[in-house]
Motif scaffolding. Structure first.
Motif, PDB file in Angstrom:
ATOM      1  N   SER A 695     -11.908  -6.021   1.283  1.00 44.49           N
ATOM      2  CA  SER A 695     -10.954  -5.283   1.816  1.00 44.49           C
ATOM      3  C   SER A 695     -11.053  -4.106   2.427  1.00 44.49           C
ATOM      4  N   SER A 696     -12.129  -3.322   1.655  1.00 44.95           N
ATOM      5  CA  SER A 696     -12.416  -2.010   2.412  1.00 44.95           C
ATOM      6  C   SER A 696     -13.563  -2.165   3.625  1.00 44.95           C
ATOM      7  N   GLU A 697     -14.352  -3.297   3.684  1.00 46.09           N
ATOM      8  CA  GLU A 697     -15.225  -3.521   5.024  1.00 46.09           C
ATOM      9  C   GLU A 697     -14.049  -3.874   6.005  1.00 46.09           C
ATOM     10  N   ARG A 698     -12.817  -4.478   5.816  1.00 49.96           N
ATOM     11  CA  ARG A 698     -12.089  -4.797   6.797  1.00 49.96           C
ATOM     12  C   ARG A 698     -11.463  -3.609   7.528  1.00 49.96           C
ATOM     13  N   GLN A 699     -11.329  -2.466   6.726  1.00 48.18           N
ATOM     14  CA  GLN A 699     -10.715  -1.271   7.443  1.00 48.18           C
ATOM     15  C   GLN A 699     -11.308  -0.829   8.564  1.00 48.18           C
ATOM     16  N   SER A 700     -10.906  -0.354   9.581  1.00 46.85           N
ATOM     17  CA  SER A 700     -11.601   0.108  10.521  1.00 46.85           C
ATOM     18  C   SER A 700     -11.907   1.599  10.346  1.00 46.85           C
ATOM     19  N   LEU A 701     -11.316   2.264   9.630  1.00 43.04           N
ATOM     20  CA  LEU A 701     -11.599   3.628   9.254  1.00 43.04           C
ATOM     21  C   LEU A 701     -11.370   3.765   7.819  1.00 43.04           C
ATOM     22  N   VAL A 702     -12.516   4.369   7.139  1.00 42.77           N
ATOM     23  CA  VAL A 702     -12.566   4.497   5.620  1.00 42.77           C
ATOM     24  C   VAL A 702     -12.559   5.899   5.339  1.00 42.77           C
ATOM     25  N   GLY A 703     -11.311   6.402   5.083  1.00 43.53           N
ATOM     26  CA  GLY A 703     -11.336   7.717   4.643  1.00 43.53           C
ATOM     27  C   GLY A 703     -12.044   8.113   3.160  1.00 43.53           C
ATOM     28  N   PRO A 704     -11.956   9.286   2.825  1.00 44.13           N
ATOM     29  CA  PRO A 704     -12.624   9.457   1.608  1.00 44.13           C
ATOM     30  C   PRO A 704     -11.778   8.827   0.599  1.00 44.13           C
ATOM     31  N   PRO A 705     -12.132   8.335  -0.686  1.00 41.55           N
ATOM     32  CA  PRO A 705     -11.714   7.438  -1.638  1.00 41.55           C
ATOM     33  C   PRO A 705     -10.471   8.531  -2.198  1.00 41.55           C
ATOM     34  N   GLU A 706      -9.546   8.002  -2.623  1.00 39.68           N
ATOM     35  CA  GLU A 706      -8.178   8.560  -3.156  1.00 39.68           C
ATOM     36  C   GLU A 706      -8.165   7.820  -4.621  1.00 39.68           C
ATOM     37  N   SER A 707      -7.748   6.619  -4.634  1.00 41.32           N
ATOM     38  CA  SER A 707      -7.415   5.920  -5.952  1.00 41.32           C
ATOM     39  C   SER A 707      -8.685   5.366  -6.582  1.00 41.32           C
ATOM     40  N   MET A 708      -8.589   5.070  -7.826  1.00 41.73           N
ATOM     41  CA  MET A 708      -9.636   4.568  -8.692  1.00 41.73           C
ATOM     42  C   MET A 708     -10.327   3.417  -7.920  1.00 41.73           C
ATOM     43  N   ARG A 709      -9.886   2.539  -7.193  1.00 42.55           N
ATOM     44  CA  ARG A 709     -10.473   1.519  -6.682  1.00 42.55           C
ATOM     45  C   ARG A 709     -11.226   1.909  -5.568  1.00 42.55           C
ATOM     46  N   GLU A 710     -10.726   2.695  -4.820  1.00 36.09           N
ATOM     47  CA  GLU A 710     -11.406   3.335  -3.787  1.00 36.09           C
ATOM     48  C   GLU A 710     -12.700   4.008  -4.086  1.00 36.09           C
ATOM     49  N   HIS A 711     -12.634   4.751  -4.824  1.00 40.01           N
ATOM     50  CA  HIS A 711     -13.706   5.432  -5.749  1.00 40.01           C
ATOM     51  C   HIS A 711     -14.980   4.460  -6.052  1.00 40.01           C
ATOM     52  N   VAL A 712     -14.523   3.317  -6.573  1.00 42.63           N
ATOM     53  CA  VAL A 712     -15.616   2.334  -7.228  1.00 42.63           C
ATOM     54  C   VAL A 712     -16.007   1.549  -5.952  1.00 42.63           C
ATOM     55  N   VAL A 713     -15.547   1.262  -4.911  1.00 44.03           N
ATOM     56  CA  VAL A 713     -15.698   0.776  -3.746  1.00 44.03           C
ATOM     57  C   VAL A 713     -16.891   1.482  -2.948  1.00 44.03           C
ATOM     58  N   ALA A 714     -16.598   2.652  -2.996  1.00 46.67           N
ATOM     59  CA  ALA A 714     -17.538   3.784  -2.338  1.00 46.67           C
ATOM     60  C   ALA A 714     -18.728   3.877  -3.022  1.00 46.67           C
ATOM     61  N   ALA A 715     -18.400   4.001  -4.466  1.00 49.57           N
ATOM     62  CA  ALA A 715     -19.587   3.927  -5.123  1.00 49.57           C
ATOM     63  C   ALA A 715     -20.678   2.767  -4.833  1.00 49.57           C
ATOM     64  N   ALA A 716     -19.933   1.562  -4.938  1.00 52.73           N
ATOM     65  CA  ALA A 716     -20.855   0.439  -4.810  1.00 52.73           C
ATOM     66  C   ALA A 716     -21.344   0.615  -3.044  1.00 52.73           C
ATOM     67  N   LYS A 717     -20.645   1.003  -2.241  1.00 55.11           N
ATOM     68  CA  LYS A 717     -21.483   1.069  -1.002  1.00 55.11           C
ATOM     69  C   LYS A 717     -22.721   1.869  -1.139  1.00 55.11           C
ATOM     70  N   ALA A 718     -22.423   3.141  -1.753  1.00 52.31           N
ATOM     71  CA  ALA A 718     -23.494   4.028  -1.863  1.00 52.31           C
ATOM     72  C   ALA A 718     -24.873   3.363  -2.562  1.00 52.31           C
ATOM     73  N   ALA A 726     -25.004   9.706  -4.551  1.00 52.23           N
ATOM     74  CA  ALA A 726     -23.703   9.559  -4.167  1.00 52.23           C
ATOM     75  C   ALA A 726     -22.947   8.761  -5.159  1.00 52.23           C
ATOM     76  N   CYS A 727     -23.473   7.651  -5.497  1.00 51.42           N
ATOM     77  CA  CYS A 727     -22.869   6.609  -6.306  1.00 51.42           C
ATOM     78  C   CYS A 727     -22.358   7.236  -7.672  1.00 51.42           C
ATOM     79  N   ALA A 728     -23.126   7.784  -8.208  1.00 48.41           N
ATOM     80  CA  ALA A 728     -22.585   8.668  -9.502  1.00 48.41           C
ATOM     81  C   ALA A 728     -21.695   9.821  -9.336  1.00 48.41           C
ATOM     82  N   ASN A 729     -21.723  10.361  -7.981  1.00 48.72           N
ATOM     83  CA  ASN A 729     -20.832  11.345  -7.750  1.00 48.72           C
ATOM     84  C   ASN A 729     -19.483  10.652  -7.505  1.00 48.72           C
ATOM     85  N   PHE A 730     -19.479   9.671  -6.968  1.00 49.08           N
ATOM     86  CA  PHE A 730     -18.117   8.719  -6.526  1.00 49.08           C
ATOM     87  C   PHE A 730     -17.448   8.329  -8.198  1.00 49.08           C
ATOM     88  N   ILE A 731     -18.506   7.985  -9.037  1.00 52.76           N
ATOM     89  CA  ILE A 731     -18.009   7.307 -10.436  1.00 52.76           C
ATOM     90  C   ILE A 731     -17.488   8.456 -11.161  1.00 52.76           C
TER      91      ILE A 731
END
Lengths: 919, 434
Positions: A695-718, A726-731
């Protein structure tokens, strides 16, 4: 909830549940009349009666106090008496032409005599307590002063002290009572609080209150109390003659002695009767009913010698009204309190008191007719108090046997081994359930909830008392039940002591003779008893679940895991009742959290996957209902579900749970994706995590993470690029700390562990992803990149080589990893693909055969799961949800079968046809 | 080294007589205070009827040379009881001797029949034979005890209340007389009996725990024991569970057995799983060695642990005989793992990891290469060992995959055939009824 009732061979506790559940257990003969008769009997009292009754009551208590020379109380009663008399004065002046009633005079005279007697007896006076001596002086003065007003009457009385006063009294009391109407309202609003240790004074107070309450219910039926006294005398005497006849039959035995007074009285009564009749026609007043009190305006005849059989008879009489439609339940409670005080006053012994206590408890339970609604707060407080005092009495007197198996006839109140019928266990279970209901009623974020929760201590204390009682005298079954209650109040509570002890900051368990045992030890003791002695499966299952939960809570990961594996709960939990399943889910959630804290990422994921994959952990953990969608549930169903909800203070933080799940899924999934990037048969480890990712990949524009889930997704991408920092910083950052990680007890340790795992898994991902770019990589530089110690990197790479995940070998002299990856030629790659597909074909064939054979479901590890002490070490990980995953694999494989090339499909069909032909 | 000593725990599960060898062994090891040990032995011996042994121990403790009055008395008593019991059993034994030579010895039933017919044999006799065997055993006369026990076993029905005791007694006596072959037979018999008898779960668990401890003695002394111990402890779920729940310290012996058994390398994987699972209840240098080597690939740690292992084994009565084998095999394991991971190793480093001198190590590797257990070459100029690694070619992968396919298909075809045959058979059968 209904368990309380389901147990019931005990009719005492079996109360009216939803509507009327008439338990006419102790049939007292005087309750056998028809409704008609009741109608008449109900209205017999005038103001005068009430007033007079009030007076006589007080006089009676004064007499009692005099008997035991309790002067302090005599004084206070005397003061009450004068006050009551002043209240009654208007009536007296009206009804009796200002002549003071004789019984009143007599009382005064007697009191005077009594005081003089005590005063003269100097020796006796010395022996009096300080309090009493003081009171004596005051009383003497007051009485002297007071009787000056009555000197004339007193003198007349002394000349001819007669016996007739009894008659008058009854009469007077009846008429007097009516007058109390006017001020009865105040009496009701005051809370009904009586301490068990009350002095006899309380008796009077309660008595007064009973009156007041009674009157109040009158009012609610009839009319505004204020208007009553004005209208009462203006009624037509001739109306409703037949009613009057009826009344005549019913009135107190000696009524015919004083005609004059009766006329007045009758007038009022008739008036009431008429009114009642009118109301009854409407029908809407029927639900509120006056109890039996009207016929029993006071508990006992004033001179009756109060002994055990009498009190018992009275008790049975009161209790037999329970469950009836017309019984005033509150009145019953009050009556019982009064009875208790009377019993205590006459020192009828502890057993009677216990019996009455018990009946009070059931009466309080009866009060609330709807089972889904919590009881009133005042009743709750009362209930707690009565319950505790009853249990204390039971504990102090070991010769009292209170048991539900004691038959009604076997009850024994007189001699030493007392036997009482009743079940404190059922009572305390109900108490606990009521408490849960109360909690659920409150808004969990309000102060109310906190205030309610304070009672938890009291509930636990009460349970502890019952535990003590049953440890002394209970059967195994009963002990199991009460232990389970105790466990259920214990298992979700975190005890930091345990962890401190485990780390050796405090003396270990062996040396804890001085300190209290830690909660884990208590749990152990209780649960082991249940495991050994319980014969119902349910209690044991719940005990195991709570035990595991408790272990998991205190980071005893191995113990918790072994208990889960040995109990084989996951095999048959689906057959359990909903509340047990909820407990199971809660246990699994907690076990997952524990595994996570204890660095067992894989196990954590396995524990949580079943909860999370459905997408409704909230519902599974009974921490709230999902919003309605198109009326999925009926109102009935919703009600039931609501009843199952956990009280707020026992909730497991869902965000924490989800975060732990997603992070552990990330740590497993990302390296796996990297390793199998070009693999045709790749499968998902975690579906939920995949969804988030996609669902995050589908977004055309990914902003800085806000919610917990977004954080984890961003970390996963890193992490996919091997960027551990970067991953550790997101988590692990400030936002995530406040949201999630700080909820752990030792959050710093958890964070350290997390960063360590992120480093390792990132390293693995990096090697998988970029190994085809290198012919050799230097190990020290890897160690530097990932800030890991050299041996650790070495060990990780070695493991990958051994498991054939990484086609490489180490070169020791240069400290490098040399890659052996040989790119297959085009033809080879195609051949490999082809082989894969043929393998699929064979798989499918085997499956088809198995299905025909009918032993399809016995494949894999299902067979060797037998009961006993067998721990399935072969698939330790898969044990949690292995079965489910197996099925899914097969499904996947099946699907892939459909994507086959044309040729192969034909081939397959041919083969299947062949198979069928062969068969 | 006392922290790794298991004697204390093991003795809980052994017969009193079986503990003596262990204790005597410890006496020679200077782990514990010699004096205390001897006192302990004396205490234990006093509970048996072995008067001579008691005297011997007393002497070693330098107690008074003279035999205390009570001991003399006891000796007389023991002898008297023995005499009496022997008299009771004598006629039967004589009969047995005669029958032994005849035909009726072939199976127990005819034997019992013959006894009953010709020699007036009664159940009481059996009882006294059992008693005598027990008494002899308590006196330390194991050899004779076994013969009576043997008699009991033949005559007794398996339902007899003493049957289990006899089995245990026989096993103990055989172990103590170092008769490993018969001991192994008895062990199997006892195991079958325990597995088939209707014990409650807890009883069965207890019996198995005892059996596991006793069998360790047999397995490490019998030639076939090394395979059997793996078979029984690791691959019989009932016994594995017993080990996990009751006596995780047995993992030491299981681990040792796996290490010294070169033919059963595949058991290693299962063993390591169990070790990891139980690591929180039991760990000692031997299990840690395996963990280091196969879980963490920490060769340095493995080296250190191997060093510790040597002392542990040296002080363990059960496995002291396997010390050299263990060290050799452990080294080989380290080296094998090393070779699988590395393509080039310096000899000096290898020597270091294997606790050897460089020269020795080179020699050792040369031997390995010569015996064709290792595909490698030594580059002596640089002091390297270069592995002849062959990356798996796609072709090979392909062949491997296809290999199994044909097998599976064949198997499937066979199954189908059998099924259809069965069906035909059935249909024929069902036709018969019409």
């Amino acid at each position: 909830m209904s368990r309380f009732f389901a147990n019931g061979s005990d009719s005492e506790s079996e109360s009216s549940e939803e509507e009327v559940l008439v338990q006419n257990y102790n049939k007292a003969s005087n309750f056998q009349f028809s409704d008609d008769e009741e109608e008449v009997k109900r209205v017999v009292r005038s103001t005068k009666e009430k007033r007079y009754e009030n007076l006589t009551d007080i006089i009676k208590t004064i007499r009692n106090h005099k008997k035991i020379k309790d002067i302090a109380n005599t004084l206070s009663s005397f003061e009450d008496l004068t006050r009551a008399y002043t209240k009654a004065l208007p009536v007296i002046s009206k009804e009796e032409n200002g002549i003071t009633p004789r019984f009143y005079i007599r009382c005064l005279a007697e009191l005077e005599d009594f005081i003089n007697e005590v005063w003269e007896d100097r020796d006796g006076r010395k022996n009096l307590s300080k309090n009493n001596t003081k009171s004596l002086g005051t009383l003497r003065q007051k009485v002297r002063k007071y009787i000056k007003d009555f000197e004339e009457e007193m003198a007349r009385f002394r000349e001819a002290p007669d016996q007739e006063s009894d008659v008058e009294e009854v009469e007077a009391q009846d008429s007097d009572a009516e007058r109390a109407d006017a001020d009865s309202d105040d009496g009701i609003s005051a809370p009904v609080v009586t301490k068990p240790a009350d002095q006899p004074k309380a008796v009077k107070v309660v008595a007064a209150k009973v009156q007041a309450d009674d009157d109040d219910s009158d009012d609610s039926i009839d009319w505004d109390p204020d208007t009553e006294s004005e209208t009462e005398s203006s009624e037509d005497e001739n109306q409703y003659q037949n009613m009057r006849e009826r009344f005549l039959k019913r009135a107190t035995e000696k009524e015919d002695k004083d005609d004059d007074k009766r006329k007045d009285k009758r007038k009022e009564q008739k008036h009431k009767i008429r009114k009642r009749a009118e109301d009854d026609e409407d029908g809407e007043w029927e639900t509120v009913v006056k109890g039996n009190v009207v016929e029993k305006p006071k508990m006992f005849e004033k001179d009756a010698e109060i002994d055990i059989p009498l009190v018992l008879a009275k008790l049975i009489e009161i209790m037999s009204a329970r469950g009836k439609k017309r019984t005033d339940r509150r009145l019953q409670i009050d009556l019982l309190f009064e009875l208790r005080d009377i019993a205590e006053l006459h020192q009828l012994g502890v057993p009677i008191s216990v019996k009455i206590h018990f009946n009070i408890i059931s009466a309080i339970y009866d009060y609330n007719q709807k089972i889904s609604e919590p009881m009133k707060l005042e009743h709750w407080a009362l209930l707690l108090e009565v319950m505790q005092s009853m249990m204390k009495i039971l504990l102090v007197n070991p010769d009292i046997n209170m048991n539900e198996s004691v038959a009604e006839e076997q009850e024994e109140y007189n001699a030493a081994p007392y036997f009482i019928r009743g079940c404190p266990l059922a009572a305390v279970e109900r108490l606990d359930d009521e408490f849960t209901k109360l909690l659920k009623e409150c808004d969990p974020h309000s102060n109310d909830y906190v205030a309610r929760l304070k009672d938890e201590v009291n509930v636990v204390k009460t349970i502890e008392l019952v535990v003590q009682y049953f440890e002394r005298a209970g059967s195994n079954n009963e002990r199991c039940r009460i232990y389970l209650r105790k466990i259920e109040h214990l298992y979700y509570k975190f005890d930091p002591e345990v962890l401190k002890r485990k780390r050796g900051e405090q003396p270990a368990t062996a040396a804890t003779t001085t300190t209290a045992p830690s909660s884990v030890e208590v749990m152990d003791k209780l649960c082991k008893f249940i495991y050994a002695k319980d014969d119902t499966d349910r209690i044991r299952t719940r005990a195991i679940l709570a035990h595991i939960y408790h272990h998991a809570m205190h980071d005893n990961w191995f113990q918790a895991r072994d208990l889960v594996l040995m109990s084989h709960l996951q095999d048959n939990i689906d057959a359990a009742d909903p509340s047990t399943r909820i407990l199971y889910n809660r246990m699994m959630a907690n076990l997952g959290l524990c595994a996570f804290r204890q660095e067992n990422i894989k196990d954590a994921h396995h524990c949580l996957v079943d909860l999370m994959v459905t997408g409704k952990p909230k519902e599974l953990l009974a921490q709230g209902l999902l919003p309605q969608r198109q009326h999925e549930r009926s109102a009935e169903q919703e009600k039931i579900e609501k009843q199952r909800q956990m009280p707020f203070h026992m909730h497991i933080n869902l965000e924490l749970l989800e975060c732990v799940y997603l992070v552990s899924a990330m740590l497993l999934e990302i390296p796996y994706i990297a390793a199998h990037e070009f693999d045709a048969r790749r499968r998902m480890i975690s579906k939920t995590f995949y969804q988030q990712l996609r669902s995050s990949e589908r977004q055309s524009l990914v902003g800085p993470p806000e919610s917990m889930r977004e954080h984890v997704v961003a970390a996963a991408k890193a992490m996919r690029c091997g960027n551990w920092q970067a991953c550790a910083n997101f988590i692990v950052n400030k936002k995530m700390n406040t949201k999630v990680w700080d909820l752990f007890y030792e959050s710093d340790r958890v964070r350290e562990m997390l960063v360590k795992f992120i480093k390792e898994e990132s390293l693995r991902t990096y090697l998988f992803t970029y190994s085809n770019v290198y012919t050799s990589i230097s190990i020290p530089s890897l160690a530097q990149m990932y800030e890991l110690p050299l041996p650790k990197v070495h060990s990780i790479i070695s493991k990958m080589i051994i498991n054939e995940e990484l086609m490489a070998s180490l070169d020791d002299p240069t400290e490098t990893v040399v890659m052996h990856r040989s790119e297959p030629s085009r033809l080879q790659a195609l051949a490999m693909q082809f082989v894969d597909k043929v393998t699929n074909l064979v798989d499918v064939n085997e499956k088809v055969f198995d299905m025909k054979q009918g032993n399809f479901f016995q494949r894999g590890n299902m067979g060797n799961r037998d009961r006993g002490y067998n721990r399935n070490q072969n698939n330790q990980g898969g044990n949690w949800g292995g079965q489910r995953r197996d099925n899914r694999n097969q499904r996947n494989r099946n699907q892939r079968g459909h994507h086959k090339q044309q040729q192969q499909q034909q081939q397959q069909q041919q083969q299947q046809v062949q198979t069928i032909e062969e068969e | 080294m006392a922290q790794f000593d298991l004697t204390r725990i093991n003795c809980q599960y052994l017969d009193r007589h079986l503990t003596f060898p262990l204790l005597e062994f410890l006496c020679g090891k200077e782990i514990y205070n010699q004096q205390e040990l001897l006192e302990y032995i004396l205490e234990t011996v006093n509970k048996t009827n072995m008067i001579d042994y008691t005297m011997d121990t007393r002497k070693r403790l330098n107690l008074s040379q003279e035999m205390p009055e009570e001991l003399v008395q006891r000796k007389a008593e023991v002898l008297a009881t023995l005499k009496q019991l022997q008299n009771e059993v004598a006629p039967i034994m004589k009969a047995t001797d005669i029958l032994k030579n005849g035909e009726s010895m072939k199976d127990s039933k005819t034997f019992v029949n013959a006894l009953q017919k010709d020699y007036n044999f009664k159940v009481e006799h059996l009882e006294s034979a059992y008693k005598l065997a027990k008494y002899l055993y308590e006196c330390g006369n194991y050899q004779e005890s076994t013969s009576y026990l043997y008699f009991c076993l033949i005559v007794m029905s398996p339902n007899d209340k003493n049957y289990l005791n006899v089995l245990w007694g026989k096993l103990a006596a055989e172990i103590l007389t170092l008769n490993w072959n018969t001991a192994l037979e008895d062990l199997t018999r006892l195991r079958d009996y325990i597995d088939s008898a209707n014990f409650s779960t807890i009883q069965a668990l207890q019996q198995r725990t005892w059996l596991i401890h006793w069998s360790v003695l047999v397995f490490f002394n019998h030639a076939k024991g090394r395979d059997l111990i793996i078979e029984m402890f690791l691959y019989k779920p009932l016994y594995l569970n017993a080990i996990q729940t009751m006596c995780p310290h047995i993992m030491r012996y299981l681990a040792t057995a796996v290490v010294i058994n070169r033919t059963r390398r595949n058991a290693l994987k299962d063993l390591i799983k169990v070790i990891q699972q139980e690591s929180y209840t039991y760990r000692d240098p031997i299990t840690e060695f395996l963990e280091c080597l196969y879980v963490n690939f920490d060769f340095e740690g493995a080296r250190l642990k191997l060093h510790e292992c040597q002392t542990v084994i040296l002080n363990d009565f059960f496995i002291v005989a396997c010390l050299n084998e263990f060290v050799e095999d452990a080294r080989l394991m380290i080296f094998e793992t090393f070779c699988r991971i590395h393509q080039c190793i310096t000899i000096s480093m290898l020597a270091d990891k294997l606790n050897m001198k460089p020269n020795e190590a080179e020699c050792w590797i040369v031997n390995l290469i010569r015996n064709a257990r290792l595909n490698a070459k030594i580059d002596s100029k640089l002091g390297h060992v270069v592995m002849g690694t062959q990356p798996l070619s796609p072709y090979q992968q392909l062949v491997e995959k296809i290999d199994s396919l044909s097998m599976r298909s064949e198997h499937l075809a066979g199954l189908i055939e059998r099924k259809s045959k069965q069906k035909n058979q059935e249909s024929i059968d069902s036709w018969k009824y019409y």
